[in-house]
Design a protein around this motif. Structure first.
Motif, short mmCIF file in Angstrom:
data_model
loop_
_atom_site.label_atom_id
_atom_site.label_comp_id
_atom_site.label_asym_id
_atom_site.label_seq_id
_atom_site.Cartn_x
_atom_site.Cartn_y
_atom_site.Cartn_z
N LEU A 38 -10.12 39.25 24.42
CA LEU A 38 -9.27 39.56 23.33
C LEU A 38 -9.92 39.42 21.84
O LEU A 38 -9.76 38.37 21.50
CB LEU A 38 -8.09 39.19 23.64
N THR A 39 -10.43 40.38 21.28
CA THR A 39 -10.62 40.37 19.91
C THR A 39 -9.39 40.84 19.11
O THR A 39 -8.28 41.28 19.48
CB THR A 39 -11.77 41.31 19.76
N PRO A 40 -9.29 40.75 17.87
CA PRO A 40 -8.38 41.28 16.82
C PRO A 40 -8.19 42.92 17.15
O PRO A 40 -7.15 43.38 17.30
CB PRO A 40 -8.96 41.14 15.66
N THR A 41 -9.15 43.46 17.55
CA THR A 41 -8.91 44.86 17.87
C THR A 41 -8.15 45.14 19.07
O THR A 41 -7.13 46.05 19.18
CB THR A 41 -10.17 45.76 18.00
N ARG A 42 -8.39 44.49 19.95
CA ARG A 42 -7.84 44.38 21.48
C ARG A 42 -6.46 43.73 21.19
O ARG A 42 -5.49 44.65 21.91
CB ARG A 42 -8.61 43.70 22.38
N LEU A 43 -6.22 42.91 20.39
CA LEU A 43 -4.74 42.49 20.26
C LEU A 43 -4.10 43.59 19.70
O LEU A 43 -2.73 43.89 19.96
CB LEU A 43 -4.65 41.40 19.24
#
Length: 403
Positions: free
Chosen positions: A146-151
């Motif tokens: 989970l990257t910032p984009t996926r969050l």
């Protein structure tokens, strides 16, 4: 028991146990591995939305249109368009029933409530319903980190509470009579300040991990066996710095075997770091690391991080070799006898990675690799690349940069 690093690593990753799961708020899950796929809770977008400030129309026409009302974001579609009319609309607002396109405001002439399309647009400027995601469609697969984009995606689809995999606990033991704590005052003299502990801890922090138990031990067989047995009770992965070879004062392997670990591989054919050993006790793992710091750098990125990713259930556990070009000569042109990972600095030229080898006098030459952010792969028995040749390398960029 000597083997190539790729064969050893692939075998160990296959043996890595599947992780357990735990729930947490999606906003807290940065860097964690998603255990269960996430589906869209509705169509995205939920309606046909305008991409521009302008006017919603049923069709392009050169006739005068009457402007009736306006649609703003969040208010819904409103009443259907009547024949011969248009409606003022703003970016993100839903189109009224009967509208098929949006004409940007700069392409019309408006006088009072009358409007004429001056320049017919070539685009419809509409985000159609479901064009970005359909209800129940998978938006994030299980096994992704989970990257910032996926969050942000989790927030978009309303996934407030999610399941992530449980991270393995990592313990670290430093061995050696010559090792001096780095915080100890005074010059080390014939001793060596402990740089490996900071290298291990920093590498783990870069992927959101931490050392849960850290200890030191002198080169004493009985004491090493005692501490290894104790530390192995409360971790999933035990890292031992130093004592990885087979000399009279190398106690990592016998201590691990006394604790019930079985070596999957030892003396792996890779430079720097041939004494590396990987051992397993049930679902637990131990990695014996050669004491030299450059060997640590290679082993951490080539074996430790991939194993930790596998134990988290990360679908991208294996090292990710990238292509680039070498534009500087290697200081040593001898054909390598083992696969060698040469510390290097990476640059970008015309958007493509270009590598410059760093000084690498020996596996103890930590001071020569301060600019290292990549490891250039030199294949055993193959002539070293020349400037301009295509090469493979392993990036040492932070984990999220590769996600």
């Amino acid at each position: 028991m000597s083997a190539g690093w790729e064969e050893v690593l692939a075998s160990c990753l296959r043996l890595a146990a599947k992780p357990g799961r735990e729930s947490m708020p999606g906003a807290w899950a940065l860097g964690r591995v998603l255990a269960k796929a996430i589906a869209a809770d509705q169509d995205y977008p939920q309606g046909h939305l305008s991409m521009m400030d302008g006017y919603a129309v049923a069709e392009l026409t050169d006739q005068l249109l009457r402007v009736e009302g306006e649609n703003t974001p969040g208010q819904g579609p409103g009443d259907p368009l009547r024949p011969g009319t248009t409606r003022r609309i703003f970016t993100g607002a839903e189109l009224p029933p009967g509208a098929t396109r949006v004409v940007p405001q700069e392409l019309v002439e408006r006088t009072g409530d009358s409007l004429r399309i001056v320049t017919p647009p070539s685009d419809v400027f509409v985000r159609t319903r479901g064009s970005e995601g359909r209800k129940n469609e998978i938006v994030l697969a299980g096994g992704v980190r989970l990257t910032p984009t996926r969050l942000a995606i989790l927030a978009t689809v309303g996934a407030k509470e999610i399941e992530v995999t449980i991270r393995p606990r990592v313990a670290h033991l430093v061995t050696g009579n010559e090792i001096m704590p780095s915080h100890e005052a005074g010059a080390p003299g014939f001793r060596i300040r402990d740089s490996n502990s900071d290298l291990v801890a920093g590498t783990l922090r870069a992927i959101g991990q931490m050392v849960t138990d850290h200890r030191r031990v002198r080169d004493d067989r009985a004491e090493t066996e005692k501490i290894v047995a104790e530390m192995a009770q409360d971790c999933e992965v035990l890292l031992i710095s130093g004592g990885a070879s087979v000399g009279d004062h190398d106690h990592a392997r016998p201590a691990l075997e006394a604790a019930g670990f079985r070596f999957e591989a030892h003396m792996i054919e890779v430079r720097p770091g041939k004494p590396i050993g990987l051992a397993r006790r049930g679902d637990q793992w131990a990695i014996a690391l050669p004491g030299n710091p450059v060997s640590h750098l290679v082993a951490l990125n080539l074996f430790v991080l991939p194993l930790l990713r596998a134990l988290e259930g990360d679908d991208l556990a294996a090292p990710r070799l990238q292509r680039g070009r070498m534009d500087w000569p290697l200081p040593n042109s001898a054909i390598p006898r083992r696969d060698t990972f040469w510390p290097s600095k990476r640059f970008l030229e015309d958007g493509r990675p270009v590598l410059k080898p760093c000084r690498f006098l020996s596996s103890g030459d930590l001071l020569g690799i301060g600019n290292t952010d990549a490891l250039l792969l030199l294949r055993a028995g193959v002539a070293v690349p020349s400037p301009g040749d295509e090469i493979f390398f392993l990036s040492l960029a932070p984990e999220f940069a590769n996600a």
